[in-house]
Each structure stands twice: as structure tokens, then as C-alpha cells.
Design a protein around this motif. Structure first.
Motif, PDB file in Angstrom:
ATOM      1  N   ASN A   1       0.827  -1.204   0.000  1.00 17.24           N
ATOM      2  CA  ASN A   1       0.000   0.000   0.000  1.00 17.24           C
ATOM      3  C   ASN A   1       0.864   1.258   0.000  1.00 17.24           C
ATOM      4  OD1 ASN A   1      -1.476   2.294   1.242  1.00 17.24           O
ATOM      5  ND2 ASN A   1      -3.176   0.841   1.205  1.00 17.24           N
ATOM      6  N   LEU A   2       1.908   1.263   0.815  1.00 17.94           N
ATOM      7  CA  LEU A   2       2.824   2.417   0.836  1.00 17.94           C
ATOM      8  C   LEU A   2       3.438   2.652  -0.538  1.00 17.94           C
ATOM      9  CD1 LEU A   2       4.747   1.967   4.191  1.00 17.94           C
ATOM     10  CD2 LEU A   2       3.468   3.977   3.498  1.00 17.94           C
ATOM     11  N   LEU A   3       3.899   1.589  -1.162  1.00 21.23           N
ATOM     12  CA  LEU A   3       4.537   1.713  -2.472  1.00 21.23           C
ATOM     13  C   LEU A   3       3.546   2.228  -3.518  1.00 21.23           C
ATOM     14  CD1 LEU A   3       6.982   1.276  -4.312  1.00 21.23           C
ATOM     15  CD2 LEU A   3       6.147  -1.053  -4.687  1.00 21.23           C
ATOM     16  N   GLU A   4       2.354   1.656  -3.573  1.00 23.51           N
ATOM     17  CA  GLU A   4       1.381   2.077  -4.585  1.00 23.51           C
ATOM     18  C   GLU A   4       0.935   3.526  -4.376  1.00 23.51           C
ATOM     19  OE1 GLU A   4      -1.749  -0.805  -4.526  1.00 23.51           O
ATOM     20  OE2 GLU A   4      -0.488  -2.349  -5.450  1.00 23.51           O
TER      21      GLU A   4
ATOM     22  N   THR B   1       5.330  10.072   3.786  1.00 25.06           N
ATOM     23  CA  THR B   1       5.245   9.573   5.149  1.00 25.06           C
ATOM     24  C   THR B   1       3.775   9.459   5.543  1.00 25.06           C
ATOM     25  OG1 THR B   1       7.335  10.643   5.681  1.00 25.06           O
ATOM     26  CG2 THR B   1       5.971   9.969   7.526  1.00 25.06           C
ATOM     27  N   THR B   2       3.391   8.301   6.036  1.00 25.96           N
ATOM     28  CA  THR B   2       2.031   8.055   6.509  1.00 25.96           C
ATOM     29  C   THR B   2       2.125   7.399   7.880  1.00 25.96           C
ATOM     30  OG1 THR B   2       1.856   5.826   5.613  1.00 25.96           O
ATOM     31  CG2 THR B   2       1.287   7.628   4.126  1.00 25.96           C
ATOM     32  N   PRO B   3       0.998   7.237   8.579  1.00 26.69           N
ATOM     33  CA  PRO B   3       1.049   6.507   9.854  1.00 26.69           C
ATOM     34  C   PRO B   3       1.514   5.054   9.711  1.00 26.69           C
ATOM     35  CG  PRO B   3      -0.996   7.734   9.689  1.00 26.69           C
ATOM     36  CD  PRO B   3      -0.310   7.852   8.360  1.00 26.69           C
ATOM     37  N   ASN B   4       1.365   4.487   8.522  1.00 24.46           N
ATOM     38  CA  ASN B   4       1.788   3.099   8.298  1.00 24.46           C
ATOM     39  C   ASN B   4       3.270   2.968   8.023  1.00 24.46           C
ATOM     40  OD1 ASN B   4      -0.670   1.899   8.666  1.00 24.46           O
ATOM     41  ND2 ASN B   4      -1.260   2.135   6.530  1.00 24.46           N
ATOM     42  N   GLY B   5       3.943   4.056   7.706  1.00 21.55           N
ATOM     43  CA  GLY B   5       5.364   3.977   7.421  1.00 21.55           C
ATOM     44  C   GLY B   5       5.819   5.072   6.481  1.00 21.55           C
ATOM     45  N   LYS B   6       6.948   4.812   5.825  1.00 24.22           N
ATOM     46  CA  LYS B   6       7.580   5.828   5.000  1.00 24.22           C
ATOM     47  C   LYS B   6       8.086   5.193   3.709  1.00 24.22           C
ATOM     48  CE  LYS B   6      11.229   9.182   5.934  1.00 24.22           C
ATOM     49  NZ  LYS B   6      12.270   9.454   6.908  1.00 24.22           N
ATOM     50  N   ALA B   7       7.888   5.896   2.598  1.00 24.03           N
ATOM     51  CA  ALA B   7       8.395   5.448   1.299  1.00 24.03           C
ATOM     52  C   ALA B   7       9.298   6.539   0.746  1.00 24.03           C
ATOM     53  CB  ALA B   7       7.244   5.173   0.346  1.00 24.03           C
TER      54      ALA B   7
END
Length: 130
Positions: free
Chosen positions: A58-61, A85-91
Motif C-alpha cells: 500500500n505504501l509503495l502504490e 510519510t504516513t502513519p503506516n510507514g515511509k516510502a
């Protein structure tokens, strides 16, 4: 005394030795318990791994969508780095134009648990008509 004698008689012989069928049932119960615990641990590990892979995907897409929308507005002299950067992580990505038609990006995806995955992607640009 009567309760003790009637309860223990089927389990022990007269010399106090456990009957083989009782030992067999006991070992079977121990084996089933250990097997169930191992299966539960494998199930938990599988669910954690699957959840993290979905979060990374999801982060990648999401990052790819934002980057490709923004790419036509970036001049070649600008900084080729992109971070989402999102609450789920970082790309994070470093992108270079391969040609007028394609882009090569190196991604580093870090999920909320701190696990990092690196990958390369290639994108074909849509040509805009002037």
C-alpha cells in the motif's frame, strides 16, 4: 479410603505401576498440546508477515501514484528525491529519467514496525501532446 481406591485402580496396577494405556493417552495429550501451540505460533507469524506485506504494498502504490502525478511538473534539474510519510510507514525514492519515455526509481519502504525493504521500479511515461 473408598474414593481413592476406586479412582486409582484403573490407572495403577497392584504394585503401583502405571498401565501402558494410561501412559499412552497421557503422551498423546502432551503431543496434541505441543502441536497445537506450534500451529498457533505459525499462524500468528504468518498473519504478521502477511499484514506487513500488505502495508508495504500500500505504501509503495500510494507513493507511486503521488510521484507519477507530480513527475511531469518536475524539471530535470530539480531534486530527484521523493518521500511519502504516513502513519503506516515511509516510502523514499530516488528517481532518474532513463529516456524521454521511462523513469527508473529506487525505493526504500519502511513500515510502522521499522522493517525496511528496497526495490527498483521502472515506469513508462505517458507522452503529453502539445
Amino acid at each position: 479410603m473408598f474414593i481413592r481406591k476406586t479412582f486409582i485402580e484403573p490407572v495403577l496396577n497392584q504394585k503401583g505401576v502405571i498401565f501402558p494405556w494410561v501412559a499412552g493417552i497421557g503422551l498423546l495429550l502432551i503431543f496434541l498440546t505441543i502441536s497445537s501451540v506450534q500451529r498457533y505460533q505459525n499462524h500468528v507469524l504468518f498473519n504478521d508477515t502477511y499484514t506487513l506485506s500488505i502495508v508495504r504494498q500500500n505504501l509503495l502504490e500510494t507513493a507511486q501514484q503521488h510521484l507519477l502525478i507530480r513527475w511531469n511538473d518536475i524539471s530535470p534539474e530539480e531534486d530527484p528525491y521523493y518521500t511519502l510519510t504516513t502513519p503506516n510507514g515511509k516510502a523514499q525514492s530516488t528517481c532518474n529519467r532513463e529516456s524521454n519515455e521511462s523513469i527508473h526509481c529506487k525505493w526504500e519502504i519502511t513500515d510502522y514496525s521499522g522493517n525496511m525493504k528496497s526495490l527498483d521500479t521502472y515506469y513508462k511515461l505517458q507522452q503529453t501532446k502539445n
